[in-house]
Design a protein around this motif. Structure first.
Motif, PDB file in Angstrom:
ATOM      1  N   GLU A  57       0.832  -1.203   0.000  1.00 50.62           N
ATOM      2  CA  GLU A  57       0.000   0.000   0.000  1.00 50.62           C
ATOM      3  C   GLU A  57       0.869   1.256   0.000  1.00 50.62           C
ATOM      4  O   GLU A  57       1.803   1.381   0.787  1.00 50.62           O
ATOM      5  CB  GLU A  57      -0.929   0.010   1.218  1.00 50.62           C
ATOM      6  N   PHE A  58       0.535   2.176  -0.912  1.00 48.50           N
ATOM      7  CA  PHE A  58       1.286   3.419  -1.049  1.00 48.50           C
ATOM      8  C   PHE A  58       0.324   4.585  -1.217  1.00 48.50           C
ATOM      9  O   PHE A  58      -0.704   4.462  -1.890  1.00 48.50           O
ATOM     10  CB  PHE A  58       2.209   3.365  -2.277  1.00 48.50           C
ATOM     11  N   ALA A  59       0.679   5.712  -0.607  1.00 47.04           N
ATOM     12  CA  ALA A  59      -0.103   6.930  -0.829  1.00 47.04           C
ATOM     13  C   ALA A  59       0.127   7.454  -2.239  1.00 47.04           C
ATOM     14  O   ALA A  59      -0.761   8.020  -2.867  1.00 47.04           O
ATOM     15  CB  ALA A  59       0.274   7.988   0.210  1.00 47.04           C
ATOM     16  N   TYR A  60       1.358   7.267  -2.735  1.00 42.11           N
ATOM     17  CA  TYR A  60       1.712   7.631  -4.107  1.00 42.11           C
ATOM     18  C   TYR A  60       2.263   6.395  -4.808  1.00 42.11           C
ATOM     19  O   TYR A  60       3.127   5.708  -4.275  1.00 42.11           O
ATOM     20  CB  TYR A  60       2.751   8.754  -4.131  1.00 42.11           C
ATOM     21  N   GLU A  61       1.775   6.125  -5.992  1.00 42.94           N
ATOM     22  CA  GLU A  61       2.227   4.952  -6.744  1.00 42.94           C
ATOM     23  C   GLU A  61       3.699   5.111  -7.101  1.00 42.94           C
ATOM     24  O   GLU A  61       4.112   6.133  -7.647  1.00 42.94           O
ATOM     25  CB  GLU A  61       1.397   4.800  -8.019  1.00 42.94           C
ATOM     26  N   PRO A  62       4.542   4.128  -6.783  1.00 38.23           N
ATOM     27  CA  PRO A  62       5.968   4.237  -7.112  1.00 38.23           C
ATOM     28  C   PRO A  62       6.198   4.343  -8.622  1.00 38.23           C
ATOM     29  O   PRO A  62       5.497   3.710  -9.417  1.00 38.23           O
ATOM     30  CB  PRO A  62       6.555   2.938  -6.557  1.00 38.23           C
ATOM     31  N   ASP A  63       7.177   5.144  -8.993  1.00 39.77           N
ATOM     32  CA  ASP A  63       7.585   5.225 -10.397  1.00 39.77           C
ATOM     33  C   ASP A  63       8.347   3.976 -10.803  1.00 39.77           C
ATOM     34  O   ASP A  63       8.375   3.609 -11.980  1.00 39.77           O
ATOM     35  CB  ASP A  63       8.461   6.463 -10.618  1.00 39.77           C
ATOM     36  N   LEU A  64       8.976   3.337  -9.826  1.00 44.43           N
ATOM     37  CA  LEU A  64       9.671   2.075 -10.056  1.00 44.43           C
ATOM     38  C   LEU A  64       9.475   1.212  -8.817  1.00 44.43           C
ATOM     39  O   LEU A  64       9.715   1.660  -7.696  1.00 44.43           O
ATOM     40  CB  LEU A  64      11.166   2.318 -10.302  1.00 44.43           C
ATOM     41  N   ASP A  65       9.015  -0.013  -9.022  1.00 43.88           N
ATOM     42  CA  ASP A  65       8.687  -0.902  -7.901  1.00 43.88           C
ATOM     43  C   ASP A  65       9.431  -2.217  -8.065  1.00 43.88           C
ATOM     44  O   ASP A  65       9.338  -2.866  -9.118  1.00 43.88           O
ATOM     45  CB  ASP A  65       7.173  -1.153  -7.880  1.00 43.88           C
ATOM     46  N   ILE A  66      10.174  -2.626  -7.028  1.00 45.06           N
ATOM     47  CA  ILE A  66      10.937  -3.867  -7.098  1.00 45.06           C
ATOM     48  C   ILE A  66      10.031  -5.074  -7.347  1.00 45.06           C
ATOM     49  O   ILE A  66      10.462  -6.087  -7.900  1.00 45.06           O
ATOM     50  CB  ILE A  66      11.774  -4.070  -5.806  1.00 45.06           C
ATOM     51  N   LYS A  67       8.759  -4.963  -6.968  1.00 43.52           N
ATOM     52  CA  LYS A  67       7.835  -6.083  -7.179  1.00 43.52           C
ATOM     53  C   LYS A  67       7.584  -6.338  -8.659  1.00 43.52           C
ATOM     54  O   LYS A  67       7.077  -7.404  -9.017  1.00 43.52           O
ATOM     55  CB  LYS A  67       6.510  -5.825  -6.453  1.00 43.52           C
ATOM     56  N   ASP A  68       7.910  -5.386  -9.521  1.00 45.69           N
ATOM     57  CA  ASP A  68       7.843  -5.634 -10.964  1.00 45.69           C
ATOM     58  C   ASP A  68       8.979  -6.531 -11.420  1.00 45.69           C
ATOM     59  O   ASP A  68       8.935  -7.102 -12.514  1.00 45.69           O
ATOM     60  CB  ASP A  68       7.889  -4.312 -11.747  1.00 45.69           C
ATOM     61  N   LEU A  69      10.006  -6.646 -10.568  1.00 45.28           N
ATOM     62  CA  LEU A  69      11.128  -7.540 -10.847  1.00 45.28           C
ATOM     63  C   LEU A  69      11.006  -8.838 -10.072  1.00 45.28           C
ATOM     64  O   LEU A  69      11.149  -9.928 -10.626  1.00 45.28           O
ATOM     65  CB  LEU A  69      12.448  -6.844 -10.502  1.00 45.28           C
ATOM     66  N   ILE A  70      10.728  -8.717  -8.762  1.00 42.03           N
ATOM     67  CA  ILE A  70      10.619  -9.882  -7.888  1.00 42.03           C
ATOM     68  C   ILE A  70       9.825  -9.484  -6.648  1.00 42.03           C
ATOM     69  O   ILE A  70       9.938  -8.364  -6.164  1.00 42.03           O
ATOM     70  CB  ILE A  70      12.027 -10.396  -7.488  1.00 42.03           C
ATOM     71  N   SER A  71       9.010 -10.404  -6.151  1.00 36.97           N
ATOM     72  CA  SER A  71       8.213 -10.109  -4.950  1.00 36.97           C
ATOM     73  C   SER A  71       8.541 -11.117  -3.854  1.00 36.97           C
ATOM     74  O   SER A  71       8.890 -12.270  -4.126  1.00 36.97           O
ATOM     75  CB  SER A  71       6.712 -10.150  -5.259  1.00 36.97           C
ATOM     76  N   LEU A  72       8.435 -10.660  -2.619  1.00 38.70           N
ATOM     77  CA  LEU A  72       8.737 -11.522  -1.475  1.00 38.70           C
ATOM     78  C   LEU A  72       7.764 -12.692  -1.414  1.00 38.70           C
ATOM     79  O   LEU A  72       8.162 -13.821  -1.092  1.00 38.70           O
ATOM     80  CB  LEU A  72       8.678 -10.706  -0.183  1.00 38.70           C
ATOM     81  N   GLU A  73       6.502 -12.450  -1.709  1.00 36.10           N
ATOM     82  CA  GLU A  73       5.495 -13.513  -1.655  1.00 36.10           C
ATOM     83  C   GLU A  73       5.840 -14.656  -2.599  1.00 36.10           C
ATOM     84  O   GLU A  73       5.758 -15.834  -2.231  1.00 36.10           O
ATOM     85  CB  GLU A  73       4.123 -12.926  -1.998  1.00 36.10           C
ATOM     86  N   ASP A  74       6.258 -14.316  -3.820  1.00 39.69           N
ATOM     87  CA  ASP A  74       6.619 -15.352  -4.795  1.00 39.69           C
ATOM     88  C   ASP A  74       7.851 -16.123  -4.347  1.00 39.69           C
ATOM     89  O   ASP A  74       7.918 -17.351  -4.499  1.00 39.69           O
ATOM     90  CB  ASP A  74       6.869 -14.717  -6.165  1.00 39.69           C
TER      91      ASP A  74
END
Length: 299
Positions: A45-62
């Protein structure tokens, strides 16, 4: 061409993402450009959407699901994977001009800063020693409620000092969530924590309370947490930690209340000074709407 950024760090729950949101809002209100990077693979959850998000590369859940790792091990794996794919960062940051402030939101696990060289290696890539030439300032947040328990405060201060030594970049330390201690801790008392020293342990009210509880409970388990924290060994350990911090004399704190625009602005000014942001900015051109007096006289 230089770039400028801040690395927002601190233990879990210190208010890093909330501070990032307040900082971005302040920058936008002052018509300054910013680029928001989320490097916490567990954040959702973010107040402002990140311009670059590590989850687009890899996520902890996966990672936890596919590799069978726990949260801490999974997080370390995510950062090791990021270090193997630094183009993910480089391709996004490289086109940015010196007008941008790059705001990097980090996860709160202390292992990344102290136990393994993951974050130091990342910082090396981002800064002048690496490929991206970013003038980077670390902003380490520590929750202000730690001042109520001074042993906890010195443990947090030690982790901040450890990050300062390991990262080797300009660094500011921030007591966050000041609104939570407003009214409960006198201002004069709070000022003692701005430049912490070992004398804070000499009149620790929580220490007196622990000793009293231990004395009243004669049947308490000597191996219990309460008994150990009231014992002499625990006090000597805290004294040793406090003296170590004294000897280095590196850590001081700024106060932050994200609900107060002036407070956020003051923190930003310290970041700007640390990275020499304003020195690199081009003088602004006059507005096109301003009429040249000579041209006006001719017409």
């Amino acid at each position: 061409m230089s770039k400028f950024g801040t690395l927002v760090m601190g233990p879990a729950g210190a208010g890093k993402t909330t501070f990032c949101a307040a900082l971005i809002q302040h920058l936008r209100l002052n018509k300054r450009s910013c680029f928001y990077i989320n490097l916490d693979p567990a954040a959702e959850e973010f107040a402002y959407e990140p311009d670059l998000d590590i989850k687009d590369l890899i996520s902890l859940e996966d990672v936890m699901e596919e590799m069978g790792l726990g949260p801490n091990g999974g997080l370390i794996y995510c950062f090791e994977f990021l270090l193997e794919n630094l183009d993910f960062l480089s391709e996004a940051i490289d086109p940015l001009t010196e007008e941008y402030l790059i705001v990097i939101d980090m996860p709160g696990q202390i292992e990344l800063y102290t136990h393994i060289p993951v974050v130091p290696n990342l910082v090396q890539h981002l800064t002048r020693g690496g490929a991206l030439n970013v003038n980077l300032c670390a902003a380490y947040l520590l929750e202000s409620t730690f001042v109520v328990d001074r042993a906890k405060f010195f443990a947090g201060t030690l982790s901040a000092m450890s990050a300062m030594i390991l990262l080797e970049i300009p660094h500011i330390n921030i007591l966050s969530k000041m609104d939570l201690v407003k009214g409960s801790v006198p201002k004069r008392e709070l000022r003692r924590f701005i430049d912490p020293d070992s004398s804070l342990l000499d009149d620790d009210p929580s220490d007196s309370k622990r000793t009293m509880i231990s004395a009243e409970d004669n049947d308490a388990d000597p191996l219990s947490t309460e008994s150990m924290m009231a014992g002499g060994s625990f006090k000597r350990l805290n004294k040793a930690v406090a003296r170590l911090i004294d000897d280095f004399s590196m850590v001081s704190f700024l106060q932050l209340n994200v609900q107060n625009e002036d407070s956020v602005g003051a923190i930003l000014s310290y970041i700007d000074d640390a990275i020499q942001y304003h020195e690199a900015q081009e003088p602004r051109e006059p507005n096109d709407e301003i009429v040249d007096w000579e041209d006006s006289a001719v017409s």
